[in-house]
Design an enzyme around this catalytic site. Structure first.
Site, short mmCIF file in Angstrom:
data_model
loop_
_atom_site.label_atom_id
_atom_site.label_comp_id
_atom_site.label_asym_id
_atom_site.label_seq_id
_atom_site.Cartn_x
_atom_site.Cartn_y
_atom_site.Cartn_z
N TYR A 1 -30.35 3.51 -9.73
CA TYR A 1 -31.00 4.49 -10.61
C TYR A 1 -30.17 4.65 -11.88
O TYR A 1 -29.80 5.76 -12.26
CB TYR A 1 -31.17 5.82 -9.87
CG TYR A 1 -32.32 6.66 -10.37
CD1 TYR A 1 -33.63 6.32 -10.05
CD2 TYR A 1 -32.11 7.78 -11.15
CE1 TYR A 1 -34.70 7.08 -10.50
CE2 TYR A 1 -33.16 8.56 -11.60
CZ TYR A 1 -34.46 8.21 -11.28
OH TYR A 1 -35.51 8.96 -11.72
N ASP B 1 -25.58 -6.37 -11.88
CA ASP B 1 -25.35 -7.66 -11.23
C ASP B 1 -24.12 -7.61 -10.32
O ASP B 1 -24.14 -8.13 -9.19
CB ASP B 1 -25.20 -8.77 -12.27
CG ASP B 1 -26.49 -8.97 -13.07
OD1 ASP B 1 -27.57 -8.94 -12.45
OD2 ASP B 1 -26.41 -9.17 -14.29
N HIS C 1 -34.19 -9.24 -12.96
CA HIS C 1 -33.26 -10.16 -13.62
C HIS C 1 -33.07 -11.34 -12.68
O HIS C 1 -32.98 -11.16 -11.47
CB HIS C 1 -31.93 -9.43 -13.85
CG HIS C 1 -30.98 -10.09 -14.79
ND1 HIS C 1 -31.37 -11.01 -15.74
CD2 HIS C 1 -29.64 -9.95 -14.93
CE1 HIS C 1 -30.30 -11.39 -16.43
NE2 HIS C 1 -29.24 -10.77 -15.94
N GLY D 1 -34.71 0.21 -19.79
CA GLY D 1 -35.48 1.15 -18.98
C GLY D 1 -35.90 2.38 -19.75
O GLY D 1 -36.98 2.94 -19.54
N GLU E 1 -29.34 -11.46 -25.18
CA GLU E 1 -28.43 -10.30 -25.24
C GLU E 1 -27.18 -10.62 -26.05
O GLU E 1 -26.71 -9.78 -26.84
CB GLU E 1 -28.03 -9.89 -23.83
CG GLU E 1 -29.17 -9.28 -23.03
CD GLU E 1 -28.86 -9.18 -21.55
OE1 GLU E 1 -29.63 -8.52 -20.83
OE2 GLU E 1 -27.85 -9.77 -21.10
N GLU F 1 -28.06 -0.79 -47.08
CA GLU F 1 -28.51 -2.14 -47.40
C GLU F 1 -28.32 -3.11 -46.23
O GLU F 1 -28.89 -4.21 -46.24
CB GLU F 1 -27.78 -2.67 -48.64
CG GLU F 1 -28.13 -1.94 -49.93
CD GLU F 1 -29.58 -2.12 -50.35
OE1 GLU F 1 -30.25 -3.04 -49.83
OE2 GLU F 1 -30.07 -1.33 -51.19
N GLU G 1 -32.19 0.12 -43.92
CA GLU G 1 -33.43 -0.44 -44.48
C GLU G 1 -34.08 -1.40 -43.47
O GLU G 1 -35.31 -1.43 -43.32
CB GLU G 1 -33.16 -1.16 -45.80
CG GLU G 1 -34.44 -1.64 -46.48
CD GLU G 1 -34.19 -2.22 -47.87
OE1 GLU G 1 -35.13 -2.84 -48.41
OE2 GLU G 1 -33.08 -2.06 -48.41
N SER H 1 -40.73 -6.98 -52.64
CA SER H 1 -40.84 -7.45 -54.02
C SER H 1 -40.77 -8.97 -54.08
O SER H 1 -40.23 -9.63 -53.17
CB SER H 1 -39.71 -6.86 -54.86
OG SER H 1 -38.47 -7.44 -54.49
#
Length: 356
Positions: A38, A100, A124, A153, A212, A244, A248, A270
């Protein structure tokens, strides 16, 4: 099963139209789904199944924080929340959602409760694919399959509550009962998948570990850090460099990509931005492809899985992990980001009404 064209290749997928929730409920009506673990995937999958009318129980250690979390989430001790061994005994489908490393440790206990006709469910392909390292070899008389939501999750649960769905892959490793397909697809729908696409255990874990370490987490942090450092070195302020580099992208551009693809995002920028992006993207592809090839080879040869097992099995793993995460959190890049996020309009205090 539907067949859809993905960029010129036809693949098998399962949609909610052909396998609606009502069908999933019918398939699972006599099953008891035991969620073992859990932590990351467990809460989202357990709560979504519970809300979808599936008979789901949770197995946890009574003295753990996750036991308390399960109670807070509405699972009732002695009714839908049990010690791990009792949940394993009660469950007809065992959803093995521990980390794991923890799966390796608990496997002898799980295996003795896998009686004929039960099903072992993963999210997995790690434990089965790298079984020479993990020792996870299920008995021949149980179904073994996976549903792997393509996200955390937390995201699975949030999207479910929003009436949306997170796409998932599914795979069948062993069909002992002849019912594995219906069982795995029903569970995929019940946990809140948008649609399900077919894979196998090996491909799932190879692509997952690559993603990952690559574009989803490792690579993107590396790219963020590199560009931010270049901007800062050349005299740009932290707020400008972060905006930047990260803000964004996450707030403006990636939602456009998610909406309708990369060309759509380009088309909504643009002409100067378009020209620069079109000129430079292949240079970045060529520069990073050797790193991705090295990464995939490291996954395929078992180096990444062994490092994960060795590292995550150490008694001081959590302390070392917290230190590494703190290094990220306390870097100038992400300290600047914390301030930038605090300035988003939705994070500002509500304006007081002007008195007449």
């Amino acid at each position: 099963m539907a067949q859809l064209n993905f960029g010129g290749s036809v693949e098998n997928v399962v949609t909610r139209d052909e396998f609606p929730l009502s069908k999933a409920q019918e398939v699972l009506k006599n099953e008891t789904v035991a969620i073992i673990g859990y932590g990351v995937q467990g809460p989202g999958q357990a709560l979504n199944q519970k809300d979808n009318g599936i008979n789901v129980i949770v197995g946890q250690r009574k003295s753990s924080k996750t036991w308390d979390k399960a109670v807070a989430d509405g699972f009732v001790p002695g009714e839908t929340l049990f010690e791990i061994e009792e949940a394993l005994e009660r469950g007809t489908i065992i959803c093995y959602l521990l980390s794991d490393a923890a799966q390796i440790e608990l496997w002898p206990t799980v295996k003795k409760h896998l009686t004929p006709g039960k099903a072992l469910y993963f999210s997995h392909g790690f434990g089965i694919t790298f079984n020479e390292q993990t020792g996870i070899v299920p008995p021949a008389d149980v179904d073994v399959f996976l549903v792997a939501p393509k996200g955390s999750g937390t995201s699975l649960r949030r999207m479910f509550l929003q009436g949306r769905g997170l796409n998932s892959s599914y795979a069948i490793f062993q069909d002992a009962t002849g019912k594995a397909y219906d069982r795995v697809v029903a569970l995929g729908i019940a946990v809140g998948s948008g649609y399900l696409f077919e894979t196998d255990f090996k491909k799932e874990v190879y692509s997952d570990l690559t993603g990952e370490r690559g574009t989803l987490m490792g690579c993107i942090q590396g790219i963020f850090a590199a560009q931010y450092d270049v901007l800062r070195t050349n005299g740009h302020s932290p707020s400008e460099a972060f905006n930047e580099t990260v803000e964004e992208l996450t707030q403006s551009l990636m939602p456009l990509v998610a909406e309708n693809g990369m060309d759509w995002m380009y088309a909504n920028c643009s002409t100067t931005a378009q020209r620069g992006a079109l000129d430079w993207w292949k240079k970045f592809r060529d520069a990073t492809k050797p790193v991705f090839e090295e990464l995939y080879n490291s996954v395929a040869t078992g180096k990444e899985s062994q490092r994960s097992i060795d590292s995550n099995s150490q008694p001081d793993y959590r302390e070392k992990l917290d230190a590494e995460l703190a290094e990220l959190r306390e870097s100038e890049l992400w300290r600047a980001g914390k301030t930038v996020r605090s300035l988003r309009p939705e994070n500002q205090p509500a304006e007081k009404e002007i008195e007449a």
